[in-house]
Design a protein around this motif. Structure first.
Motif, PDB file in Angstrom:
ATOM      1  N   GLY A  34       0.816  -1.199   0.000  1.00 53.05           N
ATOM      2  CA  GLY A  34       0.000   0.000   0.000  1.00 53.05           C
ATOM      3  C   GLY A  34       0.853   1.255   0.000  1.00 53.05           C
ATOM      4  N   TYR A  35       0.303   2.320  -0.535  1.00 51.99           N
ATOM      5  CA  TYR A  35       1.058   3.560  -0.485  1.00 51.99           C
ATOM      6  C   TYR A  35       0.123   4.755  -0.525  1.00 51.99           C
ATOM      7  N   ILE A  36       0.614   5.872  -0.099  1.00 52.81           N
ATOM      8  CA  ILE A  36      -0.097   7.130  -0.249  1.00 52.81           C
ATOM      9  C   ILE A  36       0.789   8.075  -1.040  1.00 52.81           C
ATOM     10  N   VAL A  37       0.127   8.978  -1.765  1.00 54.09           N
ATOM     11  CA  VAL A  37       0.876   9.977  -2.509  1.00 54.09           C
ATOM     12  C   VAL A  37       0.728  11.303  -1.775  1.00 54.09           C
ATOM     13  N   ILE A  38       1.842  11.876  -1.416  1.00 55.31           N
ATOM     14  CA  ILE A  38       1.850  13.172  -0.738  1.00 55.31           C
ATOM     15  C   ILE A  38       2.291  14.227  -1.752  1.00 55.31           C
ATOM     16  N   THR A  39       1.412  15.190  -2.015  1.00 54.47           N
ATOM     17  CA  THR A  39       1.777  16.233  -2.970  1.00 54.47           C
ATOM     18  C   THR A  39       2.184  17.525  -2.259  1.00 54.47           C
ATOM     19  N   LYS A  40       1.524  17.777  -1.115  1.00 51.67           N
ATOM     20  CA  LYS A  40       1.867  18.977  -0.354  1.00 51.67           C
ATOM     21  C   LYS A  40       2.086  18.608   1.103  1.00 51.67           C
ATOM     22  N   PRO A  41       3.290  18.199   1.421  1.00 50.73           N
ATOM     23  CA  PRO A  41       3.572  17.727   2.782  1.00 50.73           C
ATOM     24  C   PRO A  41       3.264  18.769   3.846  1.00 50.73           C
TER      25      PRO A  41
END
Ligand SMILES: [Zn+2]
Length: 64
Positions: A34-41
C-alpha cells in the motif's frame, strides 16, 4: 517491470536510488504494501505524522 522499493526509515518509495531523497537513509526494502501519494507535505496531517517533508509516494506498511 521495475520493482519499487521503500526507505526503511521514512517509507519513501523510489524506483532506483541509492540514497533516500526524503531522509537521506540508505536502507530499502521491496517488501511493502500500500502507499499514499503526498503532494503537499506542509498541508498534510499524515505527512506531519509520518515525518514527511518531500512530495512523493510513501509506503503504508513495511512487511520486513
Ligand atoms: Zn527515507
Amino acid at each position: 517491470m521495475i520493482k519499487e522499493k521503500a526507505c526503511r526509515t521514512c517509507r519513501f518509495i523510489v524506483e532506483d536510488a541509492k540514497v533516500c531523497p526524503n531522509c537521506g537513509g540508505n536502507t530499502f526494502t521491496t517488501f511493502w504494501r500500500g502507499y499514499i501519494v503526498i503532494t503537499k507535505p506542509e498541508e498534510s496531517e499524515i505527512a506531519k505524522k509520518m515525518g514527511i517533508t518531500k512530495p512523493g509516494k510513501f509506503a503504508l506498511r513495511l512487511s520486513r
